[in-house]
Design a protein around this motif. Structure first.
Motif, PDB file in Angstrom:
ATOM      1  N   CYS A 275      28.964  46.395  -6.103  1.00  0.00           N
ATOM      2  CA  CYS A 275      28.014  45.394  -5.590  1.00  0.00           C
ATOM      3  C   CYS A 275      27.095  45.978  -4.524  1.00  0.00           C
ATOM      4  N   LYS A 276      27.149  47.321  -4.344  1.00  0.00           N
ATOM      5  CA  LYS A 276      26.309  48.036  -3.374  1.00  0.00           C
ATOM      6  C   LYS A 276      26.495  47.503  -1.958  1.00  0.00           C
ATOM      7  N   GLY A 277      27.741  47.113  -1.670  1.00  0.00           N
ATOM      8  CA  GLY A 277      28.093  46.690  -0.326  1.00  0.00           C
ATOM      9  C   GLY A 277      27.685  45.284   0.045  1.00  0.00           C
ATOM     10  N   THR A 278      27.061  44.539  -0.896  1.00  0.00           N
ATOM     11  CA  THR A 278      26.569  43.199  -0.561  1.00  0.00           C
ATOM     12  C   THR A 278      27.588  42.105  -0.828  1.00  0.00           C
ATOM     13  N   GLY A 279      28.556  42.378  -1.696  1.00  0.00           N
ATOM     14  CA  GLY A 279      29.527  41.358  -2.082  1.00  0.00           C
ATOM     15  C   GLY A 279      29.034  40.469  -3.215  1.00  0.00           C
ATOM     16  N   TRP A 280      27.793  40.697  -3.696  1.00  0.00           N
ATOM     17  CA  TRP A 280      27.206  39.869  -4.755  1.00  0.00           C
ATOM     18  C   TRP A 280      26.609  40.756  -5.847  1.00  0.00           C
ATOM     19  N   ILE A 281      26.635  40.237  -7.077  1.00  0.00           N
ATOM     20  CA  ILE A 281      26.072  40.960  -8.226  1.00  0.00           C
ATOM     21  C   ILE A 281      25.148  40.017  -8.989  1.00  0.00           C
ATOM     22  N   GLU A 282      23.921  40.463  -9.237  1.00  0.00           N
ATOM     23  CA  GLU A 282      22.976  39.647 -10.000  1.00  0.00           C
ATOM     24  C   GLU A 282      23.357  39.671 -11.488  1.00  0.00           C
ATOM     25  N   VAL A 283      23.411  38.506 -12.108  1.00  0.00           N
ATOM     26  CA  VAL A 283      23.835  38.450 -13.510  1.00  0.00           C
ATOM     27  C   VAL A 283      22.827  37.784 -14.442  1.00  0.00           C
ATOM     28  N   LEU A 284      22.017  36.853 -13.962  1.00  0.00           N
ATOM     29  CA  LEU A 284      21.099  36.177 -14.883  1.00  0.00           C
ATOM     30  C   LEU A 284      19.995  35.457 -14.123  1.00  0.00           C
ATOM     31  N   GLY A 285      18.994  34.985 -14.878  1.00  0.00           N
ATOM     32  CA  GLY A 285      17.910  34.194 -14.323  1.00  0.00           C
ATOM     33  C   GLY A 285      17.975  32.770 -14.847  1.00  0.00           C
ATOM     34  N   SER A 286      17.427  31.833 -14.082  1.00  0.00           N
ATOM     35  CA  SER A 286      17.553  30.432 -14.473  1.00  0.00           C
ATOM     36  C   SER A 286      16.463  29.604 -13.792  1.00  0.00           C
ATOM     37  N   GLY A 287      16.451  28.317 -14.091  1.00  0.00           N
ATOM     38  CA  GLY A 287      15.526  27.411 -13.432  1.00  0.00           C
ATOM     39  C   GLY A 287      15.362  26.123 -14.217  1.00  0.00           C
ATOM     40  N   MET A 288      14.567  25.211 -13.633  1.00  0.00           N
ATOM     41  CA  MET A 288      14.253  23.955 -14.310  1.00  0.00           C
ATOM     42  C   MET A 288      13.061  24.183 -15.246  1.00  0.00           C
ATOM     43  N   VAL A 289      13.152  23.660 -16.446  1.00  0.00           N
ATOM     44  CA  VAL A 289      12.121  23.901 -17.461  1.00  0.00           C
ATOM     45  C   VAL A 289      10.761  23.409 -16.961  1.00  0.00           C
ATOM     46  N   HIS A 290       9.766  24.271 -17.067  1.00  0.00           N
ATOM     47  CA  HIS A 290       8.418  23.937 -16.605  1.00  0.00           C
ATOM     48  C   HIS A 290       7.863  22.770 -17.422  1.00  0.00           C
ATOM     49  N   PRO A 291       7.158  21.834 -16.772  1.00  0.00           N
ATOM     50  CA  PRO A 291       6.593  20.691 -17.506  1.00  0.00           C
ATOM     51  C   PRO A 291       5.722  21.095 -18.696  1.00  0.00           C
ATOM     52  N   LYS A 292       4.961  22.191 -18.568  1.00  0.00           N
ATOM     53  CA  LYS A 292       4.121  22.621 -19.683  1.00  0.00           C
ATOM     54  C   LYS A 292       4.961  23.067 -20.875  1.00  0.00           C
ATOM     55  N   VAL A 293       6.106  23.685 -20.613  1.00  0.00           N
ATOM     56  CA  VAL A 293       7.006  24.107 -21.694  1.00  0.00           C
ATOM     57  C   VAL A 293       7.608  22.882 -22.377  1.00  0.00           C
ATOM     58  N   LEU A 294       7.974  21.875 -21.593  1.00  0.00           N
ATOM     59  CA  LEU A 294       8.479  20.634 -22.184  1.00  0.00           C
ATOM     60  C   LEU A 294       7.420  19.998 -23.085  1.00  0.00           C
ATOM     61  N   GLN A 295       6.186  19.994 -22.649  1.00  0.00           N
ATOM     62  CA  GLN A 295       5.105  19.427 -23.456  1.00  0.00           C
ATOM     63  C   GLN A 295       4.922  20.187 -24.762  1.00  0.00           C
ATOM     64  N   GLU A 296       4.973  21.516 -24.703  1.00  0.00           N
ATOM     65  CA  GLU A 296       4.833  22.316 -25.922  1.00  0.00           C
ATOM     66  C   GLU A 296       5.983  22.051 -26.884  1.00  0.00           C
ATOM     67  N   GLY A 297       7.147  21.712 -26.330  1.00  0.00           N
ATOM     68  CA  GLY A 297       8.295  21.405 -27.175  1.00  0.00           C
ATOM     69  C   GLY A 297       8.290  19.990 -27.702  1.00  0.00           C
ATOM     70  N   GLY A 298       7.348  19.169 -27.256  1.00  0.00           N
ATOM     71  CA  GLY A 298       7.251  17.807 -27.749  1.00  0.00           C
ATOM     72  C   GLY A 298       7.960  16.775 -26.893  1.00  0.00           C
ATOM     73  N   TYR A 299       8.202  17.088 -25.614  1.00  0.00           N
ATOM     74  CA  TYR A 299       8.903  16.165 -24.724  1.00  0.00           C
ATOM     75  C   TYR A 299       7.996  15.787 -23.547  1.00  0.00           C
ATOM     76  N   ASP A 300       8.020  14.519 -23.185  1.00  0.00           N
ATOM     77  CA  ASP A 300       7.221  13.999 -22.075  1.00  0.00           C
ATOM     78  C   ASP A 300       7.904  14.382 -20.760  1.00  0.00           C
ATOM     79  N   PRO A 301       7.276  15.246 -19.941  1.00  0.00           N
ATOM     80  CA  PRO A 301       7.907  15.667 -18.681  1.00  0.00           C
ATOM     81  C   PRO A 301       8.071  14.529 -17.671  1.00  0.00           C
TER      82      PRO A 301
END
Length: 343
Positions: A275-301
């Motif tokens: 962990c390079k002395g930090t005690g933490w290891i990065e494993v993945l990325g994440s987040g709340m789906v962007h409103p524009k992506v929801l619209q492209e998928g056919g969902y009302d944000p």
């Protein structure tokens, strides 16, 4: 001429009787019966015979030819039987000997990790969704809030087939395809495993690697749902005492976005080389789906919200098994792969 034919018959049969190998037998066949053989040479003199003598000499010649051919055929059969018998003896299997133990195969470590991740999320109610590896620019970038002039495209050095086709740089296009296929139905709850391609090649990056992305879309989905889901995942993947933390980050297709770290499962968070002395290891990325992506998928944000996450399978496998070079997974080195048989 009759005497010549008789002498030829006696000579040929005598030499054929002494033959002990197929090569010599073939040589004698050519010598006596070939187009330029001795029997042919004798028969060339039939032109000087009278009309009464020719049938008689022809019959004698046929008798001589038949006698020689019969001996040759018998010899060929003898040699063939001898060869067959010799081969059968050489190939005889002693059925009383113990059997040879075949080498035992095993599942590739990447396949093992993919199945493990899939099992974890299936246990949480997710479905598996798949899509094409050759994608359109629209699904790979534009539908994910990455228009053609977006600077974040430079983060992914891509392999293009044509101006509008490329091998996908992420499995995120499957999320758009899944939402569009659902036609506004909720909830959407899928993970998208598959191969992806980017122009990278070093100890920690490969031009071909595997990703697993997740997507949830429904009314009132919150960031706390994302954190709870990922916390449950890392505990099952790395151990029940594993903790997570979310750090602010940027991804064009999520807002807000977060990098996800896990507490180091080697040192327990106290700090070590892994962990390079930090005690933490990065494993993945994440987040709340962007409103524009929801619209492209056919969902009302205004009605629906969602979260998404993505992880590199090779990175998870490297952390889980302590592998320090991603290229080991693709080298087909049996000494490396054998280590994972009993896991």
């Amino acid at each position: 001429m009759k005497e010549k034919l008789e002498a030829l018959r006696i000579e040929a049969l005598a030499k054929l009787a002494e033959v002990n190998d197929p090569g010599t037998l073939n040589d004698l066949r050519v010598k006596y019966l070939g187009k330029k053989g001795e029997l042919t040479e004798v028969l060339r003199g039939m032109g000087s015979l009278s009309a009464e003598e020719r049938p008689v000499i022809g019959q004698v010649a046929n008798t001589v030819r038949s006698a020689i051919e019969e001996v040759i055929a018998a010899k060929q059969e003898e040699f063939q039987q001898r060869e067959t018998q010799s081969r059968l003896q050489a190939e005889t299997v002693d059925v009383t000997l113990p059997g040879r133990k075949l080498p035992q195969g095993g599942m590739h470590p990447l396949s093992r990790v993919i199945e493990e991740i899939e099992d974890i999320f299936i246990g949480m109610g997710y479905e598996i969704a798949e899509g094409p590896e050759v994608e359109t620019d629209y699904y790979n970038f534009e539908a994910l809030n990455l228009p053609k002039d977006h600077p974040a495209r430079d983060m992914q050095d891509s392999f293009y087939v044509t101006d509008e086709l490329l091998v996908r740089t992420q499995t995120s296009p499957v999320q758009i395809r899944t939402m569009q296929a659902k036609k506004g139905e909720a909830p959407v709850k899928v993970i998208c495993p598959g191969r992806v391609y980017r122009r990278d090649n070093d100890a920690t990056h490969s031009f071909q690697f595997h990703q697993i992305e997740g997507l949830v879309v429904a009314p009132n989905v919150r960031m706390s749902d994302l954190k709870g889901t990922l916390h449950e995942f890392v505990k099952k993947m790395f151990g029940p005492t594993t903790s997570i933390r979310l750090r602010p980050s940027f991804f064009p297709f999520t807002e807000p976005s977060a990098e996800v770290d896990v507490s180091c499962f080697k040192c327990g968070g106290s700090g070590c080389r892994l962990c390079k002395g930090t005690g933490w290891i990065e494993v993945l990325g994440s987040g709340m789906v962007h409103p524009k992506v929801l619209q492209e998928g056919g969902y009302d944000p205004e009605v629906y919200s969602g979260f998404a996450f993505g992880m590199g399978v090779e990175r998870i496998a490297m952390l889980k098994y302590g592998v320090d070079d991603i290229r080991y997974f693709f080298a087909n080195d049996m000494s490396f792969l054998k280590q994972f048989r009993g896991i």
